[in-house]
Motif scaffolding. Sequence first.
Motif, PDB file in Angstrom:
ATOM      1  N   GLY A 395       0.789  -1.261  -0.324  1.00 46.38           N
ATOM      2  CA  GLY A 395       0.210   0.323   0.130  1.00 46.38           C
ATOM      3  C   GLY A 395       0.687   1.204  -0.085  1.00 46.38           C
ATOM      4  O   GLY A 395       2.039   1.483  -0.009  1.00 46.38           O
ATOM      5  N   LEU A 396       0.355   2.646   0.222  1.00 49.89           N
ATOM      6  CA  LEU A 396       0.642   3.580   0.675  1.00 49.89           C
ATOM      7  C   LEU A 396       1.426   3.842  -0.896  1.00 49.89           C
ATOM      8  O   LEU A 396       2.154   5.346  -0.283  1.00 49.89           O
ATOM      9  CB  LEU A 396       1.702   3.720   1.500  1.00 49.89           C
ATOM     10  CG  LEU A 396       1.348   3.656   2.734  1.00 49.89           C
ATOM     11  CD1 LEU A 396       2.498   4.153   3.626  1.00 49.89           C
ATOM     12  CD2 LEU A 396       0.383   4.457   3.405  1.00 49.89           C
ATOM     13  N   LYS A 397       1.534   3.551  -1.831  1.00 47.48           N
ATOM     14  CA  LYS A 397       1.671   4.387  -3.529  1.00 47.48           C
ATOM     15  C   LYS A 397       0.585   4.267  -4.259  1.00 47.48           C
ATOM     16  O   LYS A 397      -0.230   3.797  -4.137  1.00 47.48           O
ATOM     17  CB  LYS A 397       2.310   3.235  -3.966  1.00 47.48           C
ATOM     18  CG  LYS A 397       3.536   2.176  -3.705  1.00 47.48           C
ATOM     19  CD  LYS A 397       4.133   1.169  -4.009  1.00 47.48           C
ATOM     20  CE  LYS A 397       5.401  -0.032  -3.507  1.00 47.48           C
ATOM     21  NZ  LYS A 397       4.733  -0.598  -3.159  1.00 47.48           N
ATOM     22  N   LEU A 398       0.227   5.563  -4.689  1.00 48.55           N
ATOM     23  CA  LEU A 398      -0.746   6.629  -5.570  1.00 48.55           C
ATOM     24  C   LEU A 398       0.193   6.497  -6.911  1.00 48.55           C
ATOM     25  O   LEU A 398       1.696   7.012  -7.224  1.00 48.55           O
ATOM     26  CB  LEU A 398      -1.255   7.491  -4.957  1.00 48.55           C
ATOM     27  CG  LEU A 398      -0.904   7.999  -4.340  1.00 48.55           C
ATOM     28  CD1 LEU A 398      -1.372   9.424  -3.597  1.00 48.55           C
ATOM     29  CD2 LEU A 398      -2.896   7.327  -3.826  1.00 48.55           C
ATOM     30  N   ASP A 399      -0.304   5.993  -7.539  1.00 48.36           N
ATOM     31  CA  ASP A 399       0.258   6.113  -8.967  1.00 48.36           C
ATOM     32  C   ASP A 399      -0.261   6.987  -9.192  1.00 48.36           C
ATOM     33  O   ASP A 399      -1.603   7.273  -9.789  1.00 48.36           O
ATOM     34  CB  ASP A 399       0.174   5.044 -10.126  1.00 48.36           C
ATOM     35  CG  ASP A 399       0.868   4.322 -11.027  1.00 48.36           C
ATOM     36  OD1 ASP A 399       0.545   5.594 -12.211  1.00 48.36           O
ATOM     37  OD2 ASP A 399       1.619   3.499 -11.504  1.00 48.36           O
ATOM     38  N   PRO A 400       0.594   8.157 -10.474  1.00 50.30           N
ATOM     39  CA  PRO A 400      -0.302   9.055 -10.987  1.00 50.30           C
ATOM     40  C   PRO A 400      -1.193   9.116 -11.796  1.00 50.30           C
ATOM     41  O   PRO A 400      -2.208   9.816 -11.845  1.00 50.30           O
ATOM     42  CB  PRO A 400       0.574  10.585 -11.405  1.00 50.30           C
ATOM     43  CG  PRO A 400       1.840   9.898 -10.954  1.00 50.30           C
ATOM     44  CD  PRO A 400       1.681   8.256 -10.356  1.00 50.30           C
ATOM     45  N   VAL A 401      -1.697   7.724 -12.407  1.00 49.75           N
ATOM     46  CA  VAL A 401      -2.510   7.123 -13.894  1.00 49.75           C
ATOM     47  C   VAL A 401      -3.600   7.704 -13.757  1.00 49.75           C
ATOM     48  O   VAL A 401      -4.756   7.105 -13.797  1.00 49.75           O
ATOM     49  CB  VAL A 401      -1.754   6.491 -14.764  1.00 49.75           C
ATOM     50  CG1 VAL A 401      -0.374   6.972 -15.516  1.00 49.75           C
ATOM     51  CG2 VAL A 401      -1.966   5.366 -14.121  1.00 49.75           C
ATOM     52  N   ALA A 402      -3.681   7.270 -12.330  1.00 52.27           N
ATOM     53  CA  ALA A 402      -4.830   6.403 -11.496  1.00 52.27           C
ATOM     54  C   ALA A 402      -5.505   7.014 -10.345  1.00 52.27           C
ATOM     55  O   ALA A 402      -5.182   7.761  -9.562  1.00 52.27           O
ATOM     56  CB  ALA A 402      -4.886   4.664 -10.544  1.00 52.27           C
ATOM     57  N   LEU A 403      -7.242   7.801 -10.698  1.00 53.54           N
ATOM     58  CA  LEU A 403      -8.167   8.330  -9.749  1.00 53.54           C
ATOM     59  C   LEU A 403      -7.619   7.874  -8.571  1.00 53.54           C
ATOM     60  O   LEU A 403      -7.444   7.126  -8.311  1.00 53.54           O
ATOM     61  CB  LEU A 403      -9.392   8.003 -10.137  1.00 53.54           C
ATOM     62  CG  LEU A 403     -10.317   9.178 -10.002  1.00 53.54           C
ATOM     63  CD1 LEU A 403      -9.382  10.610 -10.136  1.00 53.54           C
ATOM     64  CD2 LEU A 403     -11.718   8.453  -9.548  1.00 53.54           C
ATOM     65  N   PHE A 404      -7.596   8.935  -7.363  1.00 51.48           N
ATOM     66  CA  PHE A 404      -7.623   8.655  -6.563  1.00 51.48           C
ATOM     67  C   PHE A 404      -9.244   9.470  -5.734  1.00 51.48           C
ATOM     68  O   PHE A 404      -9.411   9.754  -5.509  1.00 51.48           O
ATOM     69  CB  PHE A 404      -6.164   9.122  -5.438  1.00 51.48           C
ATOM     70  CG  PHE A 404      -6.031   8.929  -3.328  1.00 51.48           C
ATOM     71  CD1 PHE A 404      -6.358   7.902  -3.560  1.00 51.48           C
ATOM     72  CD2 PHE A 404      -6.391  10.445  -2.820  1.00 51.48           C
ATOM     73  CE1 PHE A 404      -6.143   7.903  -2.044  1.00 51.48           C
ATOM     74  CE2 PHE A 404      -6.357   9.889  -1.907  1.00 51.48           C
ATOM     75  CZ  PHE A 404      -6.252   8.907  -1.432  1.00 51.48           C
ATOM     76  N   GLY A 405     -10.095   8.119  -5.422  1.00 59.47           N
ATOM     77  CA  GLY A 405     -11.054   8.574  -4.652  1.00 59.47           C
ATOM     78  C   GLY A 405     -11.527   8.159  -3.469  1.00 59.47           C
ATOM     79  O   GLY A 405     -10.953   7.339  -2.938  1.00 59.47           O
ATOM     80  N   ALA A 406     -13.011   8.107  -3.081  1.00 60.01           N
ATOM     81  CA  ALA A 406     -12.977   7.630  -1.869  1.00 60.01           C
ATOM     82  C   ALA A 406     -14.731   7.172  -2.088  1.00 60.01           C
ATOM     83  O   ALA A 406     -15.589   7.822  -3.069  1.00 60.01           O
ATOM     84  CB  ALA A 406     -12.746   9.011  -0.835  1.00 60.01           C
TER      85      ALA A 406
END
Length: 450
Positions: A395-406
Amino acid sequence: MGAKTYYGIDPSTGKDLWEAPIATEEDLSNAVAAANDAFKEWSALQQQERSRFMKDFADHLEKHKDALTELLSKESADWSVPDIVQKDTEDVKIVVQHTPIGVVAGIMPWNYPFQLAILKMAPALATGCTIIVKPSPFTPYTALKIGEIAAEILPPGVVQVLGGDDNLGPWMTKHPGIHKISFTGSTATGKKIMAAASETLKRVNLELGGNDAAVVTEDFDIAEAAQLVATATFAHSGQICMATKRIYVHESIYDEFMKHLVAIVKSYKPGEGFYSPIQNKLQFEKVKSIYDDCEERGFNFAVGGGSKVSMHENRPGYFIAPAIVTNPPESSRIVQEEPFGPIVPVLTWRDDKEVVERVNDTPTGLGAIVYCRDEKRAWRISESLQTGSAWVNGGLKLDPVALFGAHKQSGIGGELGPLGLKYYTNTRTITYWKDKPEGTGAKSNKGLFA
Ligand code: NAD
Protein backbone atom coordinates in the motif's frame (compact mmCIF):
# COMPACT_ATOMS: atom_id res chain seq x y z
CA MET A 1 3.86 40.15 4.16
CA GLY A 2 0.47 41.45 5.36
CA ALA A 3 -0.14 43.62 8.39
CA LYS A 4 -0.84 40.70 10.72
CA THR A 5 1.55 37.79 11.16
CA TYR A 6 2.10 34.73 13.36
CA TYR A 7 4.73 32.05 13.91
CA GLY A 8 4.45 28.37 13.03
CA ILE A 9 5.80 25.82 15.53
CA ASP A 10 8.51 23.21 15.01
CA PRO A 11 6.84 19.97 16.19
CA SER A 12 10.14 18.33 17.09
CA THR A 13 11.11 21.07 19.58
CA GLY A 14 7.90 22.99 20.33
CA LYS A 15 9.75 26.22 19.42
CA ASP A 16 8.63 29.04 17.10
CA LEU A 17 9.56 28.89 13.42
CA TRP A 18 9.46 31.86 11.00
CA GLU A 19 6.99 34.69 10.70
CA ALA A 20 4.04 33.94 8.40
CA PRO A 21 1.35 36.25 6.98
CA ILE A 22 -2.34 36.26 7.94
CA ALA A 23 -4.44 37.20 4.90
CA THR A 24 -7.37 39.59 5.41
CA GLU A 25 -10.74 39.37 3.68
CA GLU A 26 -9.56 42.19 1.39
CA ASP A 27 -6.40 40.22 0.46
CA LEU A 28 -8.67 37.33 -0.52
CA SER A 29 -10.92 39.56 -2.64
CA ASN A 30 -7.88 40.97 -4.46
CA ALA A 31 -6.58 37.46 -5.10
CA VAL A 32 -9.98 36.34 -6.41
CA ALA A 33 -10.18 39.35 -8.76
CA ALA A 34 -6.67 38.58 -10.08
CA ALA A 35 -7.55 34.90 -10.53
CA ASN A 36 -10.72 35.75 -12.47
CA ASP A 37 -8.79 38.16 -14.70
CA ALA A 38 -6.11 35.56 -15.33
CA PHE A 39 -8.74 32.89 -16.07
CA LYS A 40 -9.84 34.66 -19.27
CA GLU A 41 -6.47 34.24 -20.97
CA TRP A 42 -5.25 31.12 -19.23
CA SER A 43 -8.35 29.10 -20.10
CA ALA A 44 -8.13 30.25 -23.73
CA LEU A 45 -4.60 28.89 -24.20
CA GLN A 46 -4.05 25.72 -26.19
CA GLN A 47 -3.30 22.63 -24.12
CA GLN A 48 0.30 22.56 -25.44
CA GLU A 49 0.88 26.16 -24.36
CA ARG A 50 -0.37 25.46 -20.85
CA SER A 51 1.74 22.34 -20.64
CA ARG A 52 4.86 24.34 -21.59
CA PHE A 53 4.20 26.66 -18.64
CA MET A 54 3.64 23.69 -16.35
CA LYS A 55 6.89 22.01 -17.36
CA ASP A 56 8.73 25.26 -16.76
CA PHE A 57 7.11 25.58 -13.36
CA ALA A 58 8.14 22.01 -12.49
CA ASP A 59 11.75 22.73 -13.54
CA HIS A 60 11.83 25.63 -11.12
CA LEU A 61 10.73 23.37 -8.30
CA GLU A 62 13.90 21.35 -8.95
CA LYS A 63 14.89 21.22 -5.31
CA HIS A 64 11.86 19.08 -4.64
CA LYS A 65 12.17 16.79 -7.60
CA ASP A 66 10.03 13.89 -6.57
CA ALA A 67 7.18 11.88 -7.99
CA LEU A 68 4.73 14.72 -7.69
CA THR A 69 6.89 17.27 -9.43
CA GLU A 70 6.98 14.67 -12.17
CA LEU A 71 3.21 14.69 -12.08
CA LEU A 72 3.23 18.41 -12.75
CA SER A 73 5.73 18.17 -15.56
CA LYS A 74 5.27 14.86 -17.31
CA GLU A 75 1.85 13.53 -16.63
CA SER A 76 -0.95 15.97 -16.15
CA ALA A 77 0.83 18.65 -18.18
CA ASP A 78 -0.02 16.56 -21.22
CA TRP A 79 -3.39 15.31 -20.11
CA SER A 80 -6.64 16.79 -21.27
CA VAL A 81 -10.29 15.93 -21.10
CA PRO A 82 -11.15 15.41 -24.76
CA ASP A 83 -14.48 16.24 -26.38
CA ILE A 84 -16.75 13.24 -26.77
CA VAL A 85 -18.71 12.96 -30.00
CA GLN A 86 -21.86 11.21 -28.79
CA LYS A 87 -23.60 11.12 -32.13
CA ASP A 88 -22.72 12.10 -35.66
CA THR A 89 -25.42 11.20 -38.16
CA GLU A 90 -26.72 12.68 -41.36
CA ASP A 91 -29.00 14.94 -39.29
CA VAL A 92 -27.19 15.87 -36.17
CA LYS A 93 -23.87 16.03 -34.38
CA ILE A 94 -23.84 15.93 -30.57
CA VAL A 95 -20.60 16.75 -28.77
CA VAL A 96 -19.92 16.82 -25.04
CA GLN A 97 -17.15 19.23 -24.10
CA HIS A 98 -15.37 19.79 -20.80
CA THR A 99 -14.73 23.42 -20.02
CA PRO A 100 -12.61 24.69 -17.11
CA ILE A 101 -14.69 25.58 -14.07
CA GLY A 102 -12.97 28.90 -13.32
CA VAL A 103 -11.25 29.91 -10.10
CA VAL A 104 -10.44 27.03 -7.77
CA ALA A 105 -9.67 27.34 -4.06
CA GLY A 106 -7.32 24.57 -2.89
CA ILE A 107 -7.67 24.14 0.87
CA MET A 108 -5.04 21.87 2.43
CA PRO A 109 -4.28 20.01 5.66
CA TRP A 110 -0.91 20.01 7.41
CA ASN A 111 0.42 16.52 6.74
CA TYR A 112 1.99 16.83 3.25
CA PRO A 113 2.38 20.54 2.43
CA PHE A 114 4.45 20.12 -0.75
CA GLN A 115 2.78 17.12 -2.35
CA LEU A 116 -0.75 18.28 -1.64
CA ALA A 117 -0.08 21.75 -3.08
CA ILE A 118 1.13 20.14 -6.32
CA LEU A 119 -1.83 17.75 -6.31
CA LYS A 120 -4.18 20.73 -6.25
CA MET A 121 -2.29 22.88 -8.76
CA ALA A 122 -1.57 20.29 -11.47
CA PRO A 123 -5.16 19.41 -12.48
CA ALA A 124 -6.31 23.02 -12.13
CA LEU A 125 -3.57 24.26 -14.48
CA ALA A 126 -3.95 21.40 -16.94
CA THR A 127 -7.68 22.03 -17.40
CA GLY A 128 -7.32 25.83 -17.74
CA CYS A 129 -8.52 26.83 -14.26
CA THR A 130 -6.72 29.33 -12.08
CA ILE A 131 -6.12 28.51 -8.42
CA ILE A 132 -5.72 30.11 -5.01
CA VAL A 133 -4.13 27.69 -2.53
CA LYS A 134 -4.63 27.96 1.21
CA PRO A 135 -2.19 25.91 3.28
CA SER A 136 -2.99 24.80 6.81
CA PRO A 137 -2.13 27.49 9.37
CA PHE A 138 0.14 24.85 10.98
CA THR A 139 2.29 24.46 7.85
CA PRO A 140 2.23 27.61 5.72
CA TYR A 141 5.84 27.88 4.55
CA THR A 142 6.21 25.34 1.73
CA ALA A 143 3.07 26.39 -0.13
CA LEU A 144 3.97 30.08 0.20
CA LYS A 145 7.37 29.30 -1.34
CA ILE A 146 5.74 27.38 -4.20
CA GLY A 147 3.49 30.42 -4.73
CA GLU A 148 6.58 32.65 -5.07
CA ILE A 149 8.13 30.28 -7.61
CA ALA A 150 4.85 30.06 -9.54
CA ALA A 151 4.69 33.85 -9.72
CA GLU A 152 8.09 33.92 -11.46
CA ILE A 153 6.97 31.50 -14.16
CA LEU A 154 3.23 31.71 -14.74
CA PRO A 155 1.15 34.69 -15.87
CA PRO A 156 0.01 36.81 -12.89
CA GLY A 157 -3.01 35.49 -11.03
CA VAL A 158 -2.84 31.92 -12.40
CA VAL A 159 -1.44 30.43 -9.17
CA GLN A 160 -1.66 32.33 -5.90
CA VAL A 161 -1.06 31.18 -2.34
CA LEU A 162 -2.63 32.86 0.67
CA GLY A 163 -1.74 31.96 4.22
CA GLY A 164 -4.10 32.90 6.98
CA ASP A 165 -5.86 32.06 10.20
CA ASP A 166 -9.10 30.18 10.82
CA ASN A 167 -11.15 32.85 9.03
CA LEU A 168 -9.62 32.41 5.60
CA GLY A 169 -11.14 29.01 4.72
CA PRO A 170 -14.73 30.07 5.52
CA TRP A 171 -14.20 33.34 3.57
CA MET A 172 -13.11 31.27 0.57
CA THR A 173 -16.05 28.89 0.71
CA LYS A 174 -18.55 31.74 0.62
CA HIS A 175 -16.76 34.02 -1.90
CA PRO A 176 -18.89 34.31 -5.08
CA GLY A 177 -15.79 34.80 -7.27
CA ILE A 178 -14.55 31.28 -6.46
CA HIS A 179 -16.17 28.50 -8.46
CA LYS A 180 -14.80 25.32 -7.00
CA ILE A 181 -13.33 24.14 -3.71
CA SER A 182 -10.77 21.38 -3.84
CA PHE A 183 -10.41 20.38 -0.21
CA THR A 184 -8.23 17.87 1.57
CA GLY A 185 -8.70 17.50 5.30
CA SER A 186 -10.97 16.02 7.93
CA THR A 187 -14.49 14.72 7.33
CA ALA A 188 -15.88 17.16 9.91
CA THR A 189 -14.47 20.19 8.04
CA GLY A 190 -15.46 18.67 4.67
CA LYS A 191 -19.10 18.69 5.78
CA LYS A 192 -18.89 22.37 6.77
CA ILE A 193 -17.31 23.20 3.42
CA MET A 194 -20.00 21.39 1.47
CA ALA A 195 -22.71 23.22 3.42
CA ALA A 196 -21.06 26.61 2.87
CA ALA A 197 -20.41 25.90 -0.82
CA SER A 198 -24.11 25.20 -1.39
CA GLU A 199 -24.85 28.94 -0.98
CA THR A 200 -23.18 29.68 -4.33
CA LEU A 201 -23.40 26.12 -5.70
CA LYS A 202 -19.64 25.85 -5.92
CA ARG A 203 -18.37 22.50 -7.11
CA VAL A 204 -16.54 20.55 -4.42
CA ASN A 205 -13.85 17.93 -4.37
CA LEU A 206 -13.55 16.51 -0.89
CA GLU A 207 -10.62 14.27 0.02
CA LEU A 208 -11.38 13.45 3.64
CA GLY A 209 -10.44 11.21 6.52
CA GLY A 210 -10.57 7.45 6.49
CA ASN A 211 -10.24 4.44 8.72
CA ASP A 212 -8.31 2.18 6.36
CA ALA A 213 -8.02 -1.50 7.18
CA ALA A 214 -5.34 -4.04 6.33
CA VAL A 215 -6.54 -7.60 5.82
CA VAL A 216 -3.85 -10.27 6.17
CA THR A 217 -4.79 -13.74 4.93
CA GLU A 218 -3.11 -16.92 6.12
CA ASP A 219 -1.40 -17.65 2.78
CA PHE A 220 0.87 -14.58 2.82
CA ASP A 221 4.47 -14.85 4.05
CA ILE A 222 4.09 -13.82 7.69
CA ALA A 223 7.37 -11.95 8.19
CA GLU A 224 6.87 -10.03 4.95
CA ALA A 225 3.28 -9.19 5.86
CA ALA A 226 4.39 -7.82 9.24
CA GLN A 227 7.01 -5.62 7.56
CA LEU A 228 4.60 -4.27 4.94
CA VAL A 229 1.85 -3.70 7.48
CA ALA A 230 4.22 -1.90 9.88
CA THR A 231 5.37 0.45 7.12
CA ALA A 232 1.85 1.22 5.95
CA THR A 233 0.77 1.88 9.53
CA PHE A 234 3.62 3.82 11.12
CA ALA A 235 5.18 5.79 8.22
CA HIS A 236 5.10 9.50 9.17
CA SER A 237 3.84 8.28 12.58
CA GLY A 238 0.48 7.36 11.07
CA GLN A 239 -0.26 10.92 9.90
CA ILE A 240 -1.25 9.82 6.39
CA CYS A 241 -4.84 9.66 5.17
CA MET A 242 -4.35 6.25 3.56
CA ALA A 243 -2.22 4.78 6.36
CA THR A 244 -3.50 1.54 7.86
CA LYS A 245 -5.62 2.31 10.90
CA ARG A 246 -7.05 -1.16 11.65
CA ILE A 247 -5.12 -4.41 11.17
CA TYR A 248 -7.17 -7.60 10.62
CA VAL A 249 -5.01 -10.74 10.79
CA HIS A 250 -6.26 -14.27 10.13
CA GLU A 251 -6.48 -16.07 13.47
CA SER A 252 -4.32 -19.00 12.32
CA ILE A 253 -1.24 -16.77 11.87
CA TYR A 254 -1.94 -14.20 14.56
CA ASP A 255 0.72 -15.26 17.14
CA GLU A 256 3.50 -15.51 14.60
CA PHE A 257 2.48 -12.26 12.90
CA MET A 258 2.46 -10.40 16.23
CA LYS A 259 5.97 -11.67 17.09
CA HIS A 260 7.29 -10.05 13.92
CA LEU A 261 5.20 -6.89 14.12
CA VAL A 262 6.13 -6.21 17.75
CA ALA A 263 9.86 -6.67 17.02
CA ILE A 264 9.70 -4.24 14.09
CA VAL A 265 7.78 -1.56 15.96
CA LYS A 266 9.97 -1.84 19.05
CA SER A 267 13.00 -1.08 16.88
CA TYR A 268 11.69 2.38 15.89
CA LYS A 269 13.78 5.23 17.29
CA PRO A 270 12.39 8.64 18.25
CA GLY A 271 13.16 11.27 15.63
CA GLU A 272 13.21 8.80 12.76
CA GLY A 273 10.51 8.52 10.06
CA PHE A 274 8.41 5.88 11.83
CA TYR A 275 8.58 7.70 15.15
CA SER A 276 8.37 11.31 14.14
CA PRO A 277 6.59 14.02 16.12
CA ILE A 278 2.89 14.67 15.79
CA GLN A 279 2.68 17.82 13.68
CA ASN A 280 0.83 20.08 16.11
CA LYS A 281 -0.52 20.35 19.62
CA LEU A 282 -4.19 19.97 18.65
CA GLN A 283 -3.47 16.70 16.85
CA PHE A 284 -1.19 15.57 19.69
CA GLU A 285 -4.07 15.99 22.15
CA LYS A 286 -6.42 14.09 19.82
CA VAL A 287 -4.08 11.09 19.52
CA LYS A 288 -3.36 11.19 23.24
CA SER A 289 -7.07 11.07 24.06
CA ILE A 290 -7.47 7.84 22.05
CA TYR A 291 -4.35 6.46 23.71
CA ASP A 292 -5.74 7.37 27.15
CA ASP A 293 -9.13 5.84 26.31
CA CYS A 294 -7.41 2.50 25.54
CA GLU A 295 -5.50 2.65 28.82
CA GLU A 296 -8.53 3.62 30.90
CA ARG A 297 -10.58 0.79 29.42
CA GLY A 298 -7.83 -1.71 30.23
CA PHE A 299 -7.12 -2.84 26.66
CA ASN A 300 -4.12 -5.03 26.05
CA PHE A 301 -1.05 -3.25 24.59
CA ALA A 302 1.44 -5.40 22.64
CA VAL A 303 3.68 -2.33 22.29
CA GLY A 304 3.40 0.89 24.29
CA GLY A 305 0.85 1.44 27.05
CA GLY A 306 1.40 2.29 30.68
CA SER A 307 1.54 6.04 31.33
CA LYS A 308 5.38 5.92 31.62
CA VAL A 309 5.99 4.70 28.09
CA SER A 310 3.14 6.33 26.25
CA MET A 311 4.93 9.66 25.71
CA HIS A 312 8.59 10.10 25.05
CA GLU A 313 9.55 11.76 28.29
CA ASN A 314 12.99 13.25 27.83
CA ARG A 315 12.31 14.86 24.51
CA PRO A 316 10.65 18.18 23.81
CA GLY A 317 8.11 18.42 20.99
CA TYR A 318 4.98 16.43 20.26
CA PHE A 319 6.30 12.86 20.33
CA ILE A 320 4.03 9.90 21.01
CA ALA A 321 5.55 6.43 21.13
CA PRO A 322 4.15 3.91 18.62
CA ALA A 323 1.55 1.63 20.18
CA ILE A 324 -0.29 -1.56 19.23
CA VAL A 325 -3.53 -2.53 20.97
CA THR A 326 -4.60 -6.16 20.59
CA ASN A 327 -8.18 -7.29 20.06
CA PRO A 328 -10.05 -4.32 21.54
CA PRO A 329 -13.85 -4.43 21.10
CA GLU A 330 -14.98 -3.54 17.57
CA SER A 331 -17.08 -0.70 19.08
CA SER A 332 -14.11 0.98 20.82
CA ARG A 333 -12.79 4.40 19.78
CA ILE A 334 -9.49 2.93 18.62
CA VAL A 335 -11.34 0.76 16.06
CA GLN A 336 -14.10 3.21 15.12
CA GLU A 337 -12.14 6.48 14.89
CA GLU A 338 -9.22 7.71 12.80
CA PRO A 339 -6.42 8.51 15.30
CA PHE A 340 -4.13 9.97 12.59
CA GLY A 341 -1.21 9.06 14.83
CA PRO A 342 0.97 6.09 15.83
CA ILE A 343 -1.55 3.86 17.59
CA VAL A 344 -3.30 0.94 15.90
CA PRO A 345 -5.53 -2.00 16.85
CA VAL A 346 -4.84 -5.56 15.68
CA LEU A 347 -7.91 -7.79 15.40
CA THR A 348 -8.36 -11.43 14.41
CA TRP A 349 -10.78 -12.97 11.93
CA ARG A 350 -11.71 -16.41 10.64
CA ASP A 351 -13.83 -16.15 7.50
CA ASP A 352 -13.48 -13.92 4.39
CA LYS A 353 -17.11 -12.82 4.39
CA GLU A 354 -16.95 -11.91 8.06
CA VAL A 355 -13.78 -9.82 7.72
CA VAL A 356 -15.16 -7.93 4.71
CA GLU A 357 -18.29 -7.07 6.71
CA ARG A 358 -16.18 -5.79 9.60
CA VAL A 359 -13.92 -3.75 7.33
CA ASN A 360 -16.95 -2.20 5.61
CA ASP A 361 -18.76 -1.50 8.88
CA THR A 362 -17.62 2.13 9.09
CA PRO A 363 -19.04 5.43 7.83
CA THR A 364 -15.83 6.17 5.90
CA GLY A 365 -14.41 4.46 2.80
CA LEU A 366 -11.05 5.84 1.73
CA GLY A 367 -8.83 2.81 1.13
CA ALA A 368 -7.78 -0.66 2.29
CA ILE A 369 -4.90 -3.05 1.75
CA VAL A 370 -5.30 -6.78 1.22
CA TYR A 371 -2.32 -9.11 1.70
CA CYS A 372 -3.24 -12.33 -0.09
CA ARG A 373 -1.31 -14.53 -2.53
CA ASP A 374 -4.30 -16.40 -3.93
CA GLU A 375 -5.15 -14.13 -6.82
CA LYS A 376 -8.81 -15.07 -7.18
CA ARG A 377 -9.42 -14.68 -3.48
CA ALA A 378 -7.55 -11.35 -3.41
CA TRP A 379 -9.75 -9.97 -6.20
CA ARG A 380 -12.88 -11.30 -4.52
CA ILE A 381 -12.02 -9.60 -1.24
CA SER A 382 -10.90 -6.31 -2.88
CA GLU A 383 -14.02 -6.10 -5.00
CA SER A 384 -16.19 -6.46 -1.89
CA LEU A 385 -14.65 -3.45 -0.18
CA GLN A 386 -16.54 -0.17 0.01
CA THR A 387 -13.48 2.02 -0.54
CA GLY A 388 -12.18 4.39 -3.20
CA SER A 389 -8.89 2.50 -3.38
CA ALA A 390 -7.97 -1.10 -2.64
CA TRP A 391 -4.32 -2.06 -2.80
CA VAL A 392 -3.29 -5.70 -2.95
CA ASN A 393 0.01 -6.89 -1.45
CA GLY A 394 1.43 -3.40 -0.87
CA GLY A 395 0.00 0.00 0.00
CA LEU A 396 0.83 3.69 0.41
CA LYS A 397 1.60 3.99 -3.27
CA LEU A 398 -0.31 6.38 -5.49
CA ASP A 399 0.24 6.04 -9.19
CA PRO A 400 -0.30 9.43 -10.85
CA VAL A 401 -2.30 7.80 -13.66
CA ALA A 402 -4.91 6.31 -11.34
CA LEU A 403 -7.85 8.20 -9.88
CA PHE A 404 -7.68 8.60 -6.10
CA GLY A 405 -11.21 8.95 -4.81
CA ALA A 406 -13.35 7.79 -1.94
CA HIS A 407 -16.60 6.15 -0.91
CA LYS A 408 -19.01 7.16 1.82
CA GLN A 409 -17.89 9.93 4.19
CA SER A 410 -14.29 9.87 2.97
CA GLY A 411 -15.08 12.23 0.16
CA ILE A 412 -16.61 13.28 -3.12
CA GLY A 413 -14.93 13.50 -6.51
CA GLY A 414 -11.34 12.47 -6.95
CA GLU A 415 -7.82 13.49 -7.86
CA LEU A 416 -5.08 12.18 -10.13
CA GLY A 417 -5.07 10.62 -13.54
CA PRO A 418 -6.97 11.78 -16.60
CA LEU A 419 -10.21 10.93 -14.78
CA GLY A 420 -9.28 13.35 -11.99
CA LEU A 421 -9.20 16.26 -14.45
CA LYS A 422 -12.91 15.85 -15.10
CA TYR A 423 -13.64 17.24 -11.65
CA TYR A 424 -12.08 20.56 -12.63
CA THR A 425 -14.43 21.00 -15.56
CA ASN A 426 -18.05 21.73 -16.34
CA THR A 427 -19.62 19.79 -19.17
CA ARG A 428 -21.31 21.42 -22.12
CA THR A 429 -23.31 19.52 -24.72
CA ILE A 430 -23.57 21.05 -28.16
CA THR A 431 -26.30 19.63 -30.38
CA TYR A 432 -25.77 20.75 -33.94
CA TRP A 433 -28.57 20.13 -36.45
CA LYS A 434 -27.12 19.81 -39.91
CA ASP A 435 -28.50 21.79 -42.78
CA LYS A 436 -30.54 19.64 -45.12
CA PRO A 437 -32.66 20.30 -48.18
CA GLU A 438 -36.22 21.54 -47.47
CA GLY A 439 -38.68 18.85 -46.58
CA THR A 440 -36.20 16.19 -45.45
CA GLY A 441 -37.03 16.60 -41.78
CA ALA A 442 -33.81 17.92 -40.25
CA LYS A 443 -34.99 21.51 -39.96
CA SER A 444 -38.05 20.48 -37.97
CA ASN A 445 -35.79 18.74 -35.42
CA LYS A 446 -37.90 15.67 -36.01
CA GLY A 447 -37.07 12.86 -33.65
CA LEU A 448 -35.64 15.12 -30.91
CA PHE A 449 -37.41 13.20 -28.15
CA ALA A 450 -37.73 9.94 -30.01
P1 NAD B 1 -8.79 20.03 8.99
O1 NAD B 1 -10.06 19.60 8.37
O2 NAD B 1 -8.80 20.44 10.42
O3 NAD B 1 -8.16 21.30 8.20
C1 NAD B 1 -7.87 21.25 6.82
C2 NAD B 1 -7.89 22.66 6.24
O4 NAD B 1 -9.20 23.19 6.31
C3 NAD B 1 -6.98 23.66 6.93
O5 NAD B 1 -6.34 24.44 5.93
C4 NAD B 1 -7.96 24.48 7.74
O6 NAD B 1 -7.49 25.81 7.98
C5 NAD B 1 -9.16 24.51 6.83
N1 NAD B 1 -10.46 24.78 7.47
C6 NAD B 1 -10.83 24.49 8.75
N2 NAD B 1 -12.12 24.84 8.95
C7 NAD B 1 -12.58 25.32 7.76
C8 NAD B 1 -13.85 25.82 7.32
N3 NAD B 1 -14.91 25.87 8.13
N4 NAD B 1 -13.97 26.25 6.05
C9 NAD B 1 -12.92 26.17 5.20
N5 NAD B 1 -11.69 25.71 5.55
C10 NAD B 1 -11.53 25.28 6.82
O7 NAD B 1 -7.76 18.81 8.73
P2 NAD B 1 -6.26 18.66 9.27
O8 NAD B 1 -6.28 18.36 10.73
O9 NAD B 1 -5.42 19.77 8.75
O10 NAD B 1 -5.80 17.32 8.47
C11 NAD B 1 -5.98 16.01 8.92
C12 NAD B 1 -7.15 15.34 8.23
O11 NAD B 1 -6.96 15.40 6.82
C13 NAD B 1 -7.28 13.86 8.55
O12 NAD B 1 -8.63 13.54 8.82
C14 NAD B 1 -6.83 13.15 7.27
O13 NAD B 1 -7.37 11.88 7.08
C15 NAD B 1 -7.27 14.12 6.24
N6 NAD B 1 -6.50 13.94 5.00
C16 NAD B 1 -7.14 13.38 3.94
C17 NAD B 1 -6.44 13.16 2.75
C18 NAD B 1 -7.13 12.54 1.56
O14 NAD B 1 -6.58 12.62 0.46
N7 NAD B 1 -8.29 11.94 1.70
C19 NAD B 1 -5.09 13.52 2.66
C20 NAD B 1 -4.47 14.09 3.78
C21 NAD B 1 -5.18 14.30 4.94
